[in-house]
Design an enzyme around this catalytic site. Structure first.
Site, PDB file in Angstrom:
ATOM      1  CG  HIS A 215      32.780  29.476  39.033  1.00  0.00           C
ATOM      2  ND1 HIS A 215      33.801  30.310  39.436  1.00  0.00           N
ATOM      3  CD2 HIS A 215      32.762  28.438  39.887  1.00  0.00           C
ATOM      4  CE1 HIS A 215      34.367  29.800  40.506  1.00  0.00           C
ATOM      5  NE2 HIS A 215      33.764  28.666  40.796  1.00  0.00           N
TER       6      HIS A 215
ATOM      7  CG  ASP B 246      33.572  33.531  37.706  1.00  0.00           C
ATOM      8  OD1 ASP B 246      33.898  32.343  37.874  1.00  0.00           O
ATOM      9  OD2 ASP B 246      32.641  34.076  38.327  1.00  0.00           O
TER      10      ASP B 246
ATOM     11  CB  CYS C 271      36.570  26.837  40.079  1.00  0.00           C
ATOM     12  SG  CYS C 271      36.524  26.584  41.855  1.00  0.00           S
TER      13      CYS C 271
END
Length: 469
Positions: free
Chosen positions: A357, A355, A128
């Protein structure tokens, strides 16, 4: 990475708040489940099966929270990368939507060629910070290569590729030159000839996207970043701190033949040495002389900092907000503990982010009209500043020498407002005493103390490679 689910989507709704669109569609989640169920464990290599399971688990873990809605109030503006948006105005809301959707969104991917030395074909669960680093670099590249205030055209957002576009504004001559049936039959052909690939800005847009795909030949793809991380003692599957990623990005840009007019400078010990930046940006001639302002390289400046101990020091929040108001700021590689996010703006006491993820399938960019939707996100997320991890890397971009001097002035003014704390970082006119080539990245923090003393400590998992403020 392992962390608590953001509570930003759990705010109580009020009349002056705006609902956000769903981040993921139910079809996307359903297709993911089908992909996982179709895998035959007996036919897969153990390493590949493990990668698929990890990918599926992380998509479920992070996908469902991302479907929750964030609320954006109308009473205060949204600030995003130097721009302000008044959400009370419909036009401003649309401008915010388009600006946000134009940012490159780089997430976990699955199904790419195995990384060298291992069987990993996904970065789900460990990559990430590399992805947030990619997003920061991508924002710098868009500023470097695209016109000011460029946005991804709105009519692209709902289609799969350029061939699906409709000619919504035909000329009068073309309208009368054929009957309705002919117009219907020929519309696809006309759009093919007038594809956005023939438009310079969309061609550049797609070229930038292709630099970040997960293939060994991509200059800023996961394969190249992992390879460059080996010199810092990192390998595929390891945790990469924001500071190490900053140095990886610097090496990646330096090694790329696609960006001869761009350099990346990484601050050392929370200090930007202006003379070192000048030397980096000045063009060298064959006779060894240097050029002046018009021939300066553009520069991305990355500043790794740590804004507290185990938790964020709240006195720095105001300074972070002011930095995000600057047009030269290209974002922050940050996040929550062990959960990296790309910070791009704020509203009141909540920070906006992208994000990484959510795990998506690898896109084959060798196809002429490869789909762009998975590289753009339409739905901004936010979380309280108080949940921000203190370890982060702040990014800036300067087009030329004049812009660099303006950057120094503007950032210094922001840093000077932190009267109750030490500045987040500083500028020094001269060069660094130590040669950058001899500098090594270690797991040591330099503590700035009131008695001008410094001491080194061995760091834990989250406290790495930073100067503690």
């Amino acid at each position: 990475m392992n962390s608590m689910v953001s509570s930003a989507g759990c705010e109580s709704p009020t009349d002056d708040q705006l609902d956000e669109w769903l981040f993921l569609s139910s079809e996307s989640v359903g297709s993911l489940s089908l992909d996982v169920s179709r895998e035959d464990p007996e036919a897969e290599d153990r390493g590949k099966l493990k990668s698929k399971l990890v990918s599926a688990w992380n998509s479920v873990k992070y996908g469902w929270p991302l479907k929750q809605k964030s609320k954006f109030g109308k009473s205060s503006p949204v600030i995003m990368l130097g721009k302000s948006f008044d959400l009370k105005n419909q036009g401003e809301r649309e401008r915010f939507r388009r600006s946000f959707a134009s940012l490159l969104w780089l997430t976990y991917r699955r199904g790419f060629p195995p990384l060298p030395g291992c069987s990993l074909s996904t970065d789900s669960g460990w990559g990430c910070v590399l992805r947030t680093g990619q997003m920061l670099l991508a924002q710098g590249l868009l500023l470097h290569l695209m016109p000011p205030d460029w946005t991804w055209p709105a009519n692209l957002h709902a289609v799969k590729d350029d061939m699906d576009l409709q000619d919504i504004r035909p000329t009068a001559s073309s309208y009368h030159s054929c009957n309705s049936k002919e117009r219907l039959n020929n519309r696809g052909r006309k759009l093919s000839l007038g594809s956005l690939l023939d438009r310079p800005m969309e061609g550049t847009h797609r070229r930038v996207v292709s630099w970040f795909v997960d293939h060994p030949t991509a200059p800023f793809g996961i394969h190249q970043l992992v390879e460059l991380g080996k010199s810092s003692g990192k390998k595929a599957g390891d945790w990469y701190g924001p500071s190490i990623v900053a140095h990886i990005l610097r090496k990646a840009v330096a090694a790329s033949a696609d960006l001869p007019t761009l350099s990346v400078y990484v601050a050392q010990d929370c200090t930007i040495y202006k003379e070192d930046v000048r030397r980096l940006c000045e063009r060298q001639h064959s006779d060894g002389s240097t050029s002046v302002s018009p021939s300066w390289k553009s520069v991305i400046i990355l500043v790794p900092v740590r804004l507290g101990g185990q938790d964020l020091n709240p006195t720095y929040i105001t300074c972070v907000k002011k930095l995000l108001k600057l047009q030269c700021c290209i974002g922050i590689i940050g996040g929550k503990p062990k959960h990296s996010l790309f910070f791009i703006g704020f509203q009141d006491d909540h920070v906006l982010y992208l994000d990484p993820h959510y795990c998506q399938s690898t896109v084959d960019v060798t196809k002429q009209n490869f789909p762009l939707e998975s590289f753009h996100c339409k739905h901004p997320r936010k979380m309280p500043f108080s949940r921000m991890d203190p370890s982060c890397t702040i990014g800036f971009y300067a087009k030329g020498q004049k812009e660099f001097e303006s950057l120094c002035t503007a950032v210094n003014e922001v840093l000077a407002t932190s009267t109750e704390t030490y500045p987040m970082f500083i500028f020094v006119d001269g060069p660094c005493q130590d040669e950058e080539e001899n500098a090594t990245i270690t797991d040591t923090i330099t503590y700035i103390q009131r008695k001008n003393q410094q001491r080194g400590v061995v760091t834990s998992d989250s406290m790495d490679e930073f100067v503690l403020l």
